[in-house]
Scaffold this motif. Sequence first.
Motif, PDB file in Angstrom:
ATOM      1  N   VAL A 179     100.064 102.712 -33.620  1.00 14.35           N
ATOM      2  CA  VAL A 179      98.958 103.596 -33.974  1.00 14.35           C
ATOM      3  C   VAL A 179      99.383 105.029 -33.693  1.00 14.35           C
ATOM      4  CG1 VAL A 179      96.546 104.185 -33.583  1.00 14.35           C
ATOM      5  CG2 VAL A 179      97.281 101.807 -33.389  1.00 14.35           C
ATOM      6  N   LYS A 180      99.359 105.864 -34.702  1.00 14.24           N
ATOM      7  CA  LYS A 180      99.785 107.255 -34.581  1.00 14.24           C
ATOM      8  C   LYS A 180      98.774 108.149 -35.283  1.00 14.24           C
ATOM      9  CE  LYS A 180     103.602 110.380 -35.731  1.00 14.24           C
ATOM     10  NZ  LYS A 180     104.892 110.505 -36.459  1.00 14.24           N
ATOM     11  N   SER A 181      98.294 109.157 -34.558  1.00 15.74           N
ATOM     12  CA  SER A 181      97.334 110.117 -35.121  1.00 15.74           C
ATOM     13  C   SER A 181      96.115 109.417 -35.712  1.00 15.74           C
ATOM     14  CB  SER A 181      98.007 111.002 -36.176  1.00 15.74           C
ATOM     15  OG  SER A 181      99.103 111.699 -35.624  1.00 15.74           O
ATOM     16  N   GLY A 182      95.666 108.357 -35.041  1.00 17.87           N
ATOM     17  CA  GLY A 182      94.460 107.659 -35.452  1.00 17.87           C
ATOM     18  C   GLY A 182      94.653 106.641 -36.551  1.00 17.87           C
ATOM     19  N   SER A 183      95.879 106.521 -37.101  1.00 18.84           N
ATOM     20  CA  SER A 183      96.137 105.561 -38.167  1.00 18.84           C
ATOM     21  C   SER A 183      97.269 104.631 -37.753  1.00 18.84           C
ATOM     22  CB  SER A 183      96.540 106.279 -39.465  1.00 18.84           C
ATOM     23  OG  SER A 183      95.501 107.111 -39.921  1.00 18.84           O
ATOM     24  N   VAL A 184      97.224 103.398 -38.250  1.00 17.62           N
ATOM     25  CA  VAL A 184      98.327 102.483 -37.988  1.00 17.62           C
ATOM     26  C   VAL A 184      99.481 102.788 -38.936  1.00 17.62           C
ATOM     27  CG1 VAL A 184      96.853 100.680 -37.073  1.00 17.62           C
ATOM     28  CG2 VAL A 184      97.362 100.700 -39.515  1.00 17.62           C
ATOM     29  N   HIS A 185     100.711 102.482 -38.508  1.00 14.37           N
ATOM     30  CA  HIS A 185     101.869 102.684 -39.375  1.00 14.37           C
ATOM     31  C   HIS A 185     102.746 101.440 -39.361  1.00 14.37           C
ATOM     32  CE1 HIS A 185     104.933 103.286 -36.196  1.00 14.37           C
ATOM     33  NE2 HIS A 185     103.999 103.929 -35.529  1.00 14.37           N
ATOM     34  N   ASN A 186     103.585 101.301 -40.370  1.00 14.22           N
ATOM     35  CA  ASN A 186     104.390 100.090 -40.525  1.00 14.22           C
ATOM     36  C   ASN A 186     105.875 100.324 -40.265  1.00 14.22           C
ATOM     37  OD1 ASN A 186     105.109 101.498 -42.827  1.00 14.22           O
ATOM     38  ND2 ASN A 186     104.953  99.740 -44.201  1.00 14.22           N
ATOM     39  N   THR A 187     106.242 101.438 -39.671  1.00  8.72           N
ATOM     40  CA  THR A 187     107.639 101.753 -39.409  1.00  8.72           C
ATOM     41  C   THR A 187     108.238 100.810 -38.373  1.00  8.72           C
ATOM     42  OG1 THR A 187     107.144 104.075 -39.830  1.00  8.72           O
ATOM     43  CG2 THR A 187     109.232 103.593 -38.733  1.00  8.72           C
ATOM     44  N   ILE A 188     109.446 100.306 -38.628  1.00  6.34           N
ATOM     45  CA  ILE A 188     110.233  99.575 -37.646  1.00  6.34           C
ATOM     46  C   ILE A 188     111.360 100.494 -37.189  1.00  6.34           C
ATOM     47  CG2 ILE A 188     111.578  97.508 -37.127  1.00  6.34           C
ATOM     48  CD1 ILE A 188     110.269  96.170 -39.557  1.00  6.34           C
ATOM     49  N   GLU A 189     111.497 100.663 -35.875  1.00  7.85           N
ATOM     50  CA  GLU A 189     112.537 101.516 -35.305  1.00  7.85           C
ATOM     51  C   GLU A 189     113.430 100.681 -34.388  1.00  7.85           C
ATOM     52  OE1 GLU A 189     110.819 105.017 -33.482  1.00  7.85           O
ATOM     53  OE2 GLU A 189     108.948 104.712 -34.595  1.00  7.85           O
ATOM     54  N   GLY A 197     119.529 107.799 -26.143  1.00  9.73           N
ATOM     55  CA  GLY A 197     119.367 108.508 -27.403  1.00  9.73           C
ATOM     56  C   GLY A 197     118.073 108.141 -28.091  1.00  9.73           C
ATOM     57  N   ASN A 198     117.825 108.818 -29.208  1.00 12.24           N
ATOM     58  CA  ASN A 198     116.595 108.605 -29.956  1.00 12.24           C
ATOM     59  C   ASN A 198     116.676 107.349 -30.812  1.00 12.24           C
ATOM     60  OD1 ASN A 198     115.655 111.007 -28.883  1.00 12.24           O
ATOM     61  ND2 ASN A 198     116.283 112.211 -30.667  1.00 12.24           N
ATOM     62  N   ALA A 199     115.510 106.785 -31.109  1.00  9.78           N
ATOM     63  CA  ALA A 199     115.429 105.645 -32.014  1.00  9.78           C
ATOM     64  C   ALA A 199     115.784 106.069 -33.430  1.00  9.78           C
ATOM     65  CB  ALA A 199     114.026 105.056 -31.972  1.00  9.78           C
ATOM     66  N   ALA A 200     116.169 105.093 -34.255  1.00 10.91           N
ATOM     67  CA  ALA A 200     116.466 105.314 -35.664  1.00 10.91           C
ATOM     68  C   ALA A 200     115.652 104.337 -36.498  1.00 10.91           C
ATOM     69  CB  ALA A 200     117.958 105.128 -35.929  1.00 10.91           C
ATOM     70  N   ASN A 201     115.500 104.659 -37.772  1.00 14.48           N
ATOM     71  CA  ASN A 201     114.701 103.810 -38.656  1.00 14.48           C
ATOM     72  C   ASN A 201     115.427 102.511 -38.968  1.00 14.48           C
ATOM     73  OD1 ASN A 201     113.848 103.052 -41.733  1.00 14.48           O
ATOM     74  ND2 ASN A 201     112.134 103.914 -40.599  1.00 14.48           N
ATOM     75  N   PHE A 202     114.718 101.393 -38.868  1.00 13.75           N
ATOM     76  CA  PHE A 202     115.237 100.063 -39.171  1.00 13.75           C
ATOM     77  C   PHE A 202     114.768  99.594 -40.542  1.00 13.75           C
ATOM     78  CE2 PHE A 202     115.161  95.467 -39.183  1.00 13.75           C
ATOM     79  CZ  PHE A 202     116.275  95.078 -38.448  1.00 13.75           C
ATOM     80  N   GLY A 203     113.512  99.860 -40.857  1.00 12.59           N
ATOM     81  CA  GLY A 203     112.883  99.421 -42.099  1.00 12.59           C
ATOM     82  C   GLY A 203     111.381  99.487 -41.941  1.00 12.59           C
ATOM     83  N   ASP A 204     110.657  98.665 -42.647  1.00  9.13           N
ATOM     84  CA  ASP A 204     109.200  98.659 -42.592  1.00  9.13           C
ATOM     85  C   ASP A 204     108.672  97.244 -42.456  1.00  9.13           C
ATOM     86  OD1 ASP A 204     108.787 101.472 -43.004  1.00  9.13           O
ATOM     87  OD2 ASP A 204     109.260 101.171 -45.123  1.00  9.13           O
ATOM     88  N   LEU A 205     107.536  97.114 -41.777  1.00  6.83           N
ATOM     89  CA  LEU A 205     106.787  95.871 -41.835  1.00  6.83           C
ATOM     90  C   LEU A 205     106.295  95.653 -43.258  1.00  6.83           C
ATOM     91  CD1 LEU A 205     104.789  96.229 -38.515  1.00  6.83           C
ATOM     92  CD2 LEU A 205     106.487  94.472 -39.005  1.00  6.83           C
ATOM     93  N   ASN A 206     105.960  94.415 -43.565  1.00  5.58           N
ATOM     94  CA  ASN A 206     105.686  94.017 -44.940  1.00  5.58           C
ATOM     95  C   ASN A 206     104.237  94.293 -45.319  1.00  5.58           C
ATOM     96  OD1 ASN A 206     106.231  92.860 -47.439  1.00  5.58           O
ATOM     97  ND2 ASN A 206     105.765  90.787 -46.744  1.00  5.58           N
ATOM     98  N   GLY A 207     103.731  95.475 -44.942  1.00  5.24           N
ATOM     99  CA  GLY A 207     102.332  95.766 -45.178  1.00  5.24           C
ATOM    100  C   GLY A 207     102.068  96.708 -46.322  1.00  5.24           C
ATOM    101  N   GLY A 208     103.136  97.318 -46.866  1.00  9.40           N
ATOM    102  CA  GLY A 208     102.947  98.271 -47.942  1.00  9.40           C
ATOM    103  C   GLY A 208     101.985  99.374 -47.531  1.00  9.40           C
ATOM    104  N   ALA A 209     101.100  99.733 -48.437  1.00  9.40           N
ATOM    105  CA  ALA A 209     100.157 100.817 -48.176  1.00  9.40           C
ATOM    106  C   ALA A 209      99.161 100.474 -47.082  1.00  9.40           C
ATOM    107  CB  ALA A 209      99.421 101.183 -49.465  1.00  9.40           C
ATOM    108  N   ASN A 210      98.988  99.173 -46.778  1.00 10.37           N
ATOM    109  CA  ASN A 210      98.031  98.778 -45.747  1.00 10.37           C
ATOM    110  C   ASN A 210      98.468  99.207 -44.352  1.00 10.37           C
ATOM    111  OD1 ASN A 210      96.164  97.492 -47.396  1.00 10.37           O
ATOM    112  ND2 ASN A 210      97.324  95.581 -47.389  1.00 10.37           N
ATOM    113  N   ARG A 211      99.799  99.300 -44.145  1.00 13.48           N
ATOM    114  CA  ARG A 211     100.360  99.634 -42.838  1.00 13.48           C
ATOM    115  C   ARG A 211     100.011  98.560 -41.808  1.00 13.48           C
ATOM    116  NH1 ARG A 211      98.015 105.603 -42.623  1.00 13.48           N
ATOM    117  NH2 ARG A 211      96.203 104.394 -43.248  1.00 13.48           N
ATOM    118  N   ARG A 212     100.725  98.566 -40.665  1.00 14.98           N
ATOM    119  CA  ARG A 212     100.576  97.433 -39.759  1.00 14.98           C
ATOM    120  C   ARG A 212     100.749  97.844 -38.306  1.00 14.98           C
ATOM    121  NH1 ARG A 212     101.415  91.941 -42.799  1.00 14.98           N
ATOM    122  NH2 ARG A 212     100.101  92.657 -44.463  1.00 14.98           N
ATOM    123  N   ALA A 213     100.038  97.167 -37.418  1.00 10.54           N
ATOM    124  CA  ALA A 213     100.108  97.494 -35.994  1.00 10.54           C
ATOM    125  C   ALA A 213      99.480  96.379 -35.177  1.00 10.54           C
ATOM    126  CB  ALA A 213      99.381  98.813 -35.717  1.00 10.54           C
TER     127      ALA A 213
END
Length: 285
Positions: A179-189, A197-213
């Motif tokens: 949950v970021k800025s009041g909305s859920v997101h589907n980013t995988i890091e 070091g900092n995290a890097a992008n892995f891909g996305d959860l399979n939620g499309g526009a729905n986003r997931r958390a």
Amino acid sequence: TLAAGQWEEIQATSPEVQTGGTRGVIGGGNNPGYLSDIEFVTISSTGNATDYGDLTDARGALTALASRTRAVFACGYSPGDVNTIDFITIASGGTAENFGDNTASGNNGARYAPAGVSNSTRGLIGGGQSVPGGTQYLDITYITIAQTGNSVDFGDLVDGGADPATLASSTRGIFAGGVKSGSVHNTIEYVTISTLGNAANFGDLNGGANRRARAGGASNSIRGVIGGIYTPSATSDIEYITIATLGNAQDFGDMLNTTSYTAACSSPTRCIWAGGYLGGSRTDT
């Protein structure tokens, strides 16, 4: 099969030696008051959870991580955000002991709904938010699980926030959704646990526009599974990733119930999701 009179040495890495078997521990929460309870299950069998002991204080919205011998419970809300880190020796029972404090910048390291990942040596605590106010955090700190002491700066998440699902292999830690800025997101890091070091992008959860958390994640050394996904309503979806590669999550199957905010733990072969919200009410399933 052993011949008569032949001795078999139990290896030091045997789960029976280190943890008393394939044991999962579940601690804290609220129902609706905040809980200090720790319970355990034997993952390789079925049956109800058994009392283990207690955290050093009652709190919910905490995170957990573990080595083969020690489990760590970090941060949470009791009420009020806390930076407390507790630990237990998995093979024994009783009250948890104080490990140290989370020392992330902002809010004195206190975090509501952060995320934990670990290998056998190092544990990471990332993300979370402050309550009230809802400031969401990107920072990751780390501990050496076999020692006690305060956490140390590791780096930052890409999207961060509260309530991500987490899982890990011996080399790589995964933070999925949140949950970021009041909305859920589907980013995988992902991070490499043994480095800083900092995290890097892995891909996305399979939620499309729905986003997931707000899901529970667990893994063996190869595959990670994420179940109880919230989109922003609860689902029964289970998704999986191959930890050593990059890419989007794929459909695995479904949980028995439409549940979110679950705790999760695993052996190399089996994943368990415990508790959470089912149909707007707390569940002990």
